[in-house]
Design a protein around this motif. Structure first.
Motif, PDB file in Angstrom:
ATOM      1  N   GLU A 222      -9.158  -6.672  -0.554  1.00 48.09           N
ATOM      2  CA  GLU A 222      -7.933  -5.990  -0.974  1.00 48.09           C
ATOM      3  C   GLU A 222      -6.693  -6.597  -0.322  1.00 48.09           C
ATOM      4  O   GLU A 222      -5.713  -6.901  -1.005  1.00 48.09           O
ATOM      5  CB  GLU A 222      -8.059  -4.510  -0.611  1.00 48.09           C
ATOM      6  CG  GLU A 222      -6.897  -3.670  -1.025  1.00 48.09           C
ATOM      7  CD  GLU A 222      -7.112  -2.222  -0.629  1.00 48.09           C
ATOM      8  OE1 GLU A 222      -6.273  -1.672   0.105  1.00 48.09           O
ATOM      9  OE2 GLU A 222      -8.120  -1.637  -1.052  1.00 48.09           O
TER      10      GLU A 222
ATOM     11  N   MET B 193       0.133   2.609 -13.532  1.00 45.52           N
ATOM     12  CA  MET B 193      -0.422   2.584 -12.184  1.00 45.52           C
ATOM     13  C   MET B 193       0.537   1.861 -11.251  1.00 45.52           C
ATOM     14  O   MET B 193       1.429   1.132 -11.692  1.00 45.52           O
ATOM     15  CB  MET B 193      -1.808   1.928 -12.163  1.00 45.52           C
ATOM     16  CG  MET B 193      -1.871   0.497 -12.615  1.00 45.52           C
ATOM     17  SD  MET B 193      -3.501  -0.302 -12.301  1.00 45.52           S
ATOM     18  CE  MET B 193      -4.661   0.864 -12.951  1.00 45.52           C
TER      19      MET B 193
ATOM     20  N   ARG C  17      -5.596  -3.832  -6.348  1.00 39.20           N
ATOM     21  CA  ARG C  17      -6.941  -3.470  -5.890  1.00 39.20           C
ATOM     22  C   ARG C  17      -7.970  -3.725  -6.986  1.00 39.20           C
ATOM     23  O   ARG C  17      -9.050  -4.276  -6.730  1.00 39.20           O
ATOM     24  CB  ARG C  17      -6.977  -1.997  -5.465  1.00 39.20           C
ATOM     25  CG  ARG C  17      -6.287  -1.709  -4.146  1.00 39.20           C
ATOM     26  CD  ARG C  17      -6.525  -0.283  -3.694  1.00 39.20           C
ATOM     27  NE  ARG C  17      -5.729   0.019  -2.492  1.00 39.20           N
ATOM     28  CZ  ARG C  17      -4.640   0.769  -2.479  1.00 39.20           C
ATOM     29  NH1 ARG C  17      -4.210   1.333  -3.611  1.00 39.20           N
ATOM     30  NH2 ARG C  17      -3.982   0.979  -1.354  1.00 39.20           N
TER      31      ARG C  17
ATOM     32  N   GLU D  80      -8.646   0.612 -16.386  1.00 34.17           N
ATOM     33  CA  GLU D  80      -9.168   0.033 -15.151  1.00 34.17           C
ATOM     34  C   GLU D  80     -10.354  -0.888 -15.419  1.00 34.17           C
ATOM     35  O   GLU D  80     -10.448  -1.977 -14.851  1.00 34.17           O
ATOM     36  CB  GLU D  80      -9.565   1.147 -14.182  1.00 34.17           C
ATOM     37  CG  GLU D  80      -9.995   0.620 -12.823  1.00 34.17           C
ATOM     38  CD  GLU D  80     -10.162   1.715 -11.790  1.00 34.17           C
ATOM     39  OE1 GLU D  80     -11.029   1.559 -10.905  1.00 34.17           O
ATOM     40  OE2 GLU D  80      -9.433   2.725 -11.866  1.00 34.17           O
TER      41      GLU D  80
ATOM     42  N   SER E 233       0.809  -1.221   0.000  1.00 33.02           N
ATOM     43  CA  SER E 233       0.000   0.000   0.000  1.00 33.02           C
ATOM     44  C   SER E 233       0.842   1.270   0.000  1.00 33.02           C
ATOM     45  O   SER E 233       0.365   2.335  -0.400  1.00 33.02           O
ATOM     46  CB  SER E 233      -0.948   0.009   1.206  1.00 33.02           C
ATOM     47  OG  SER E 233      -0.216   0.016   2.424  1.00 33.02           O
TER      48      SER E 233
ATOM     49  N   GLN F 124      -2.476  -0.134  -6.792  1.00 29.58           N
ATOM     50  CA  GLN F 124      -3.658   0.177  -7.595  1.00 29.58           C
ATOM     51  C   GLN F 124      -4.047  -1.016  -8.462  1.00 29.58           C
ATOM     52  O   GLN F 124      -5.235  -1.356  -8.584  1.00 29.58           O
ATOM     53  CB  GLN F 124      -3.369   1.397  -8.472  1.00 29.58           C
ATOM     54  CG  GLN F 124      -3.227   2.697  -7.708  1.00 29.58           C
ATOM     55  CD  GLN F 124      -2.706   3.830  -8.590  1.00 29.58           C
ATOM     56  OE1 GLN F 124      -1.936   3.616  -9.530  1.00 29.58           O
ATOM     57  NE2 GLN F 124      -3.128   5.049  -8.274  1.00 29.58           N
TER      58      GLN F 124
ATOM     59  N   LYS G  63       5.245   3.533 -10.355  1.00 28.08           N
ATOM     60  CA  LYS G  63       4.250   3.232 -11.382  1.00 28.08           C
ATOM     61  C   LYS G  63       4.872   2.446 -12.531  1.00 28.08           C
ATOM     62  O   LYS G  63       6.026   2.633 -12.876  1.00 28.08           O
ATOM     63  CB  LYS G  63       3.625   4.514 -11.925  1.00 28.08           C
ATOM     64  CG  LYS G  63       2.708   5.223 -10.954  1.00 28.08           C
ATOM     65  CD  LYS G  63       2.019   6.391 -11.635  1.00 28.08           C
ATOM     66  CE  LYS G  63       1.000   7.049 -10.714  1.00 28.08           C
ATOM     67  NZ  LYS G  63       0.288   8.161 -11.397  1.00 28.08           N
TER      68      LYS G  63
END
Length: 372
Positions: free
Chosen positions: A306, A289, A296, A356, A250, A293, A255
């Protein structure tokens, strides 16, 4: 080091001397890809915007039975083109307007009859991905042979007067598994593997062969490509997400760029239909990302919790030996981000799907196969 390494470093061309089947999944993705896309507008399902090219073209695609080739052939057919697929095995199912030839691509392959009347050629099947785990400079007869095979094909295409030669390269032609800066077309190329090294040498070799010819060469460098049936590193990420393993990611801000098979196929098709852009090497992506991310989104699509938590940077080193992470730790913790605005401007291109949403769709499809 090998001769191949010196060609890549010097920018010289080496001139040699004289399981995937076509899935319904690909059709379904392309059918709905642009239904509500803000760039293309609200099109009818199964219908892409009118193609830029007014006339249908005859396009030869190597690697037609692979995951990228599968998506690309569907996309080209939707643009109204006639496609000749080249592969080492026969695809069990083909869209209309597609024929195929079984060809084992090598340095001595005779291409004259296959290239007759062809307007554009997309080369996906150079075979260099087999050497991704070998460091640059490794001596490999097989790599040299596959390199010679690619240039043999390029020379034949140029001699035949083919208008567009599209070579699918990789971001690994510029770097190793991570980069400390955001890459663009002006970034210096320092391939670290025997995957990226011959890719770079092939890019340069094809461009050199095409000098003063009627053939425009587009080298397309892409990051990790994802889809429900993708293999390699993304398959490992899907397995990790589906494991539900608690992960200390987290706080990771690095990225990494990604591209869906749908977007990659669309970008390749755009290089053919838009003939006003100059030749050269281009970067292309959906977006970038962080690993947090990404996980998730994937776990949400899989219906899993998560299960990400924070760990101070100083304590992250042991992460690389955790089950399911060994071998992909760099891809979770280190950045590899690109800027593809040059490609987007030159080819008037935007991804046809939202990354996404596409990742979530892929996660749902992957999870459904595990429940059977």
């Amino acid at each position: 080091s090998s001769d191949l390494a010196s060609f890549a470093r010097k920018g010289q061309a080496f001139v040699p001397q004289p399981g995937f089947s076509l899935k319904q999944d690909a059709f379904e993705i392309n059918k709905n890809a642009q239904a509500n896309d803000p760039v293309y507008g609200n099109t009818n399902p199964g219908t892409f915007l009118k193609k830029e090219a007014d006339l249908s073209m005859k396009i030869l695609v190597t690697g037609a039975s692979g995951s990228i080739g599968t998506f690309l052939i569907v996309r080209l057919c939707q643009n109204g083109h006639q496609v000749i697929g080249i592969s080492r095995r026969a695809p069990p199912r083909l869209p209309k307007r597609v024929s195929y030839e079984i060809v084992d691509i090598g340095p001595e392959t005779q291409w004259v009859s296959l290239l007759a009347g062809v307007d554009a050629l997309v080369h996906l099947a150079d075979g260099f991905n087999a050497f991704e785990r070998l460091v640059a400079g490794t001596d490999s007869d097989l790599s040299r042979r596959r390199f010679a095979a690619t240039l043999n094909l390029a020379r034949a295409a140029i001699t035949a007067g083919i208008e567009n030669f599209i070579y699918l390269s990789t971001v690994k032609a510029m770097t190793g598994s991570w980069a400390g800066e955001i890459l663009n077309e002006n970034s210096p190329a320092h391939p670290a593997s025997l995957y990226g090294e011959p890719k770079l040498a092939a890019e340069q070799g094809i461009l050199q062969l095409a000098e003063d010819s009627a053939t425009r060469v587009i080298n397309l460098r892409f990051p990790i490509a994802f889809g429900a049936n993708a293999d390699g590193n993304f398959a490992k990420l899907l397995q990790l997400a589906n494991s539900g393993l608690p992960l200390p990611l987290s706080g990771v801000n690095a990225k990494r760029s990604m591209i869906s098979l749908t977007s990659l196929a669309d970008a390749i098709a755009k290089t053919i239909d838009n003939d006003s852009a100059p030749q050269g090497s281009y970067l292309v992506q959906d977006a970038a990302m962080t690993s947090a991310q990404l996980l998730r989104v994937l776990r949400a699509g899989m219906g899993r919790k998560e299960r990400l938590f924070y760990l101070p940077k100083a304590l992250m080193a042991p992460l690389s030996v955790l089950p399911g992470i060994k071998g992909i730790a760099t891809r979770l913790l280190k950045p590899l981000e690109m800027n593809d605005q040059h490609f987007r401007r030159q080819f008037c291109w935007q991804p046809p799907v939202k990354m996404e949403a596409e990742l979530k769709r892929v996660a749902i499809a992957f999870a459904s196969t595990k429940k059977r």
